[in-house]
Design an enzyme around this catalytic site. Structure first.
Site, PDB file in Angstrom:
ATOM      1  N   ALA A   1       1.546 -17.368 -13.155  1.00  0.00           N
ATOM      2  CA  ALA A   1       2.364 -17.539 -14.313  1.00  0.00           C
ATOM      3  C   ALA A   1       3.536 -16.773 -14.195  1.00  0.00           C
ATOM      4  CB  ALA A   1       1.678 -17.679 -15.368  1.00  0.00           C
TER       5      ALA A   1
ATOM      6  N   TYR B   1       4.943 -15.370 -11.478  1.00  0.00           N
ATOM      7  CA  TYR B   1       5.737 -15.762 -10.375  1.00  0.00           C
ATOM      8  C   TYR B   1       6.650 -16.712 -10.902  1.00  0.00           C
ATOM      9  CZ  TYR B   1       6.631 -17.100  -5.487  1.00  0.00           C
ATOM     10  OH  TYR B   1       7.580 -17.655  -4.402  1.00  0.00           O
TER      11      TYR B   1
ATOM     12  N   GLU C   1      -4.571 -37.245 -12.624  1.00  0.00           N
ATOM     13  CA  GLU C   1      -5.658 -36.451 -11.750  1.00  0.00           C
ATOM     14  C   GLU C   1      -5.816 -35.026 -11.988  1.00  0.00           C
ATOM     15  OE1 GLU C   1      -4.643 -36.955  -7.613  1.00  0.00           O
ATOM     16  OE2 GLU C   1      -4.455 -39.084  -7.796  1.00  0.00           O
TER      17      GLU C   1
ATOM     18  N   LYS D   1      -5.348 -31.422 -11.418  1.00  0.00           N
ATOM     19  CA  LYS D   1      -4.602 -30.427 -10.498  1.00  0.00           C
ATOM     20  C   LYS D   1      -5.590 -29.473 -10.074  1.00  0.00           C
ATOM     21  CE  LYS D   1      -0.231 -28.408  -9.347  1.00  0.00           C
ATOM     22  NZ  LYS D   1      -0.769 -27.195  -9.058  1.00  0.00           N
TER      23      LYS D   1
ATOM     24  N   CYS E   1     -28.860   6.378 -33.492  1.00  0.00           N
ATOM     25  CA  CYS E   1     -27.404   6.160 -33.211  1.00  0.00           C
ATOM     26  C   CYS E   1     -27.158   4.942 -34.083  1.00  0.00           C
ATOM     27  CB  CYS E   1     -27.333   6.046 -31.800  1.00  0.00           C
ATOM     28  SG  CYS E   1     -25.551   5.361 -31.638  1.00  0.00           S
TER      29      CYS E   1
END
Ligand code: IVH
Length: 674
Positions: free
Chosen positions: A36, A38, A116, A118, A435
């Protein structure tokens, strides 16, 4: 003088950066920044070049179709260039694409599109002459790719010879080579175990695997093909609609996507996009958007191409699953069993459709593996509902003042010393129920839906009750009063009374739920159920030593030790005693001998993905009913449970005539037999 212009300088800088990153991506298969990021750099450069056309240079990254040929493989000149696709990043951009199509075709009629997924892998061209695979090539720069025939021949879903008849003498099939999510996870797990290099995502893993110099290595990688179109065709003809071509490819033996549809007009396309985006997390493979293609080949021809991409198709992207951000700090969280987990505090970033500001760093081994420091720029991946992960560090962006991550020597909550257990990556707080963090988590777990199912006792309320000192352990829950509860912030009389009712209701439970609720390490729902069924009563379970625990189906030495250690601890016995004194009760179970279990003697095989439970849970559930669960289908298999993404096991079962059931039928079966 352009050199002085900030725009010119920015263009030069973008070109340099893009050059560096495309080399890492295409040549080294080792990208440093998310796709993203790039794409954003590329878009920025394109926009600047549109504003200043005189400054476009021939070697600008915008002038290339994409990628470069790798020198290690022989070069292949494609018979027809392998183009790329224009992107649409949102509905408006998609609507604009559709408008351009209709304007060019001079029509107001809605267009029929083939839709379709990707696939997020790498493009491949497969050349068949007289039905036999002759050559396989990567896209390379679009005109010249690499000859990867030997590697591609090892991929089982690539037909070496076409099935049926009627195929052209020369047929170039194009598609995507990709790796399934499960194949990728499994491969990375093995790589990490053996100290090897892991890949950051399935796309990167597919690219790296396909470009192995030794085809034997490629053969070991879980690669798959999905065919999505054709290139060159000679000596034969194909149908005139894209969806019909895909059907033809399927007849000739290619895997084509099961998620292809046709849609008329923008509305239907947007609905399909939305539907598949919702399905994205449960698909067995990564997709990064939907490709919409004008379905009629005649119209495709009319529309034609621009420099790099067809005018008749567009990739309508989903939100990126990987983004870049800065690691601000690392904090340490204490879990239910005391494990101390480093959590990355991040500069908030939008990734996978949500804003992420925290990510797990797992443990100190993971920090060492990543080599990450505070101040680093990191890549965050969030795929589906999975917890966001830090997948890598962008080393070139490391600031001078980046700081090492120090693991605490004391528990950050109770200051007890921490211990690293041999053979385990986790570091644990030794404070046990002293604890407060462990206490809180133990109580939350006890109250959770799969455990005692105390409605209205959510995480925030437990935090508040522990912090105010109103409860310190699970028994204390049953001593809470209406006055105490109604006095809490945002809690009225009515919700206080509801909670008391829920607490009273929870006292009547089952042995499996109670065992699970105790929060014994590594005892999940399935193991709790097996233990309960095996021993029938808590008393008999308490008497069991490690050896007899190991006789329980699916209980190995580790779990046996955990269970024995838990019940050997006086503090835990006291808690159990206390709960029973407050009226927590269940009916003991009848112990059924193994042979009398409903699925005794039956062999099951699990394949594909299940939506409602993990494979391990499904296996445990079947085993609890007496079945044997095997990893491979043979004549001895009685039944195959097949989820989406099932592959060769399913086809084998079908060819052997073995009963195959889907997830719904499987759940019904479990219900009937439980
Ligand atoms: S059609 C001219 N269909 O996306 C048409 N491409 O930028 C070109 N891809 O690397 C491709 N799934 O490999 C098409 N269903 C699909 C696809 C798909 C993935 C990849 C393709 C290329 C990139 C296009």
């Amino acid at each position: 003088m352009p050199a002085n212009s900030p725009d010119y300088q920015r263009m030069q800088q973008l070109r340099q950066e893009l050059l560096h990153h495309s080399h890492r991506y295409y040549v080294l298969d080792d990208p440093e920044i998310p796709d993203a990021e790039y794409d954003r750099l590329m878009r920025e450069l394109q926009e600047l070049e549109e504003r200043f056309p005189d400054w476009v240079t021939a070697d600008s990254p915008t002038q290339r179709v994409g990628g470069v040929a790798l020198s290690a493989f022989a070069e292949v000149t494609h018979l027809r260039p392998m183009l790329s696709l224009d992107n649409a990043l949102n509905a408006d951009e998609f609507i604009a694409f559709d408008k351009r199509v209709r304007d060019r075709l001079r029509t107001q009629e809605p267009i029929e599109y083939a839709c379709e997924p990707k696939y997020d892998g790498i493009a491949i061209s497969l050349l068949y002459r007289n039905g036999v695979l002759e050559r396989a090539a990567t896209r390379g720069d679009g005109s010249v790719g690499e000859d990867v025939t030997l590697n591609v021949r090892t991929i089982k879903s690539v037909p070496l010879r076409l099935l049926g008849q009627g195929y052209p003498d020369l047929l170039e099939v194009r598609g995507e080579i990709y790796m399934t999510k499960s194949g990728f996870n499994e491969m990375n797990r093995k790589a990490q175990e053996s100290g090897g290099k892991s890949f950051i995502n399935p796309r990167n893993a597919a690219a790296g695997s396909l470009r192995q110099l030794d085809p034997k290595l490629t053969a070991q990688r879980p690669l798959t093909l999905c065919a999505y179109g054709v290139g060159e065709v000679e000596g034969g003809s194909l149908p005139q609609y894209h969806t019909a071509i895909l059907q033809r490819l399927a007849d000739w033996g290619f895997a084509v996507s099961r998620d292809v549809a046709s849609a008329r007009g923008v509305e239907e396309c947007l609905a399909f996009h939305k539907m598949l985006q919702e399905k994205r997390p449960s698909l067995p493979y990564d997709i990064d958007g939907i490709v919409f293609k004008v379905n009629s080949l005649e119209l495709q021809t009319t529309l034609g191409f621009v420099a790099k991409a067809p005018r008749w198709a567009v990739a309508f992207k989903f939100p990126a699953q990987e983004e870049m951000t800065v690691l601000r700090a690392v904090e340490f969280q204490v879990g239910r069993t005391g494990s101390i987990t480093p959590v990355a505090r991040l500069e908030p970033v939008f990734v996978g459709g949500v804003t992420v500001s925290n990510a797990t760093l797992h443990n100190s081994d993971e920090i060492a593996r990543l080599g990450v420091k505070v101040g680093d720029t990191v890549i965050i991946r969030r795929a589906g509902d999975v917890i966001p992960q830090v997948v890598s560090v962008v080393m070139s962006k490391r600031p001078d003042d980046a700081r090492d991550i120090q693991f605490p020597a004391q528990c950050p909550v109770c200051s007890s010393p921490v211990a690293r257990v041999e053979g385990e990556a986790a570091v644990r707080c030794t404070g046990g129920l002293i604890c407060p963090a462990q206490r809180k988590e133990a109580i939350k777990h006890y109250a959770s839906r799969q455990a005692m199912d105390i409605e209205g006792l959510g995480e925030k309320l437990v935090d508040a009750l522990v912090e105010k000192g109103m409860i310190a352990s699970m028994e204390d829950l049953y001593e809470l009063t209406l006055e105490q509860l109604a006095g809490l912030e945002r809690m009225g009389q009515k919700s206080a009374q509801n909670l008391l009712d829920a607490l009273a209701h929870s006292k009547s439970t089952t042995l499996p739920k109670f065992l699970f609720a105790l929060g014994i390490r590594d005892v999940g729902q399935a193991t709790a159920t097996t233990l309960a069924k095996h021993f029938g009563s808590l008393e008999r379970l308490l008497e069991a030593d490690e050896a007899s625990l190991q006789e329980v189906q699916d209980v190995g030495p580790v779990v046996a030790k955990r269970v024995a250690t838990f019940f050997a601890d006086a503090r835990n016995l006291q808690v159990i005693q206390g709960l029973r004194a407050h009226g927590v009760h269940w009916l003991d179970l009848e112990v059924v001998p193994q042979e009398a279990l409903p699925l005794a003697g039956k062999t099951y095989v699990l394949t594909g993905n299940l939506e409602s439970m993990t494979r391990d849970d499904a296996k445990a559930r079947l085993e609890a009913l007496g079945a044997k669960v095997s990893g491979s289908v043979s004549g001895k298999t009685d039944c195959v449970v097949a989820g989406p993404g099932a592959g060769s096991k399913l086809s084998k079962a079908e060819s052997l005539g073995i009963r195959v059931i889907d997830e719904t039928a499987f759940l019904q079966l479990l219900e009937q037999l439980a």
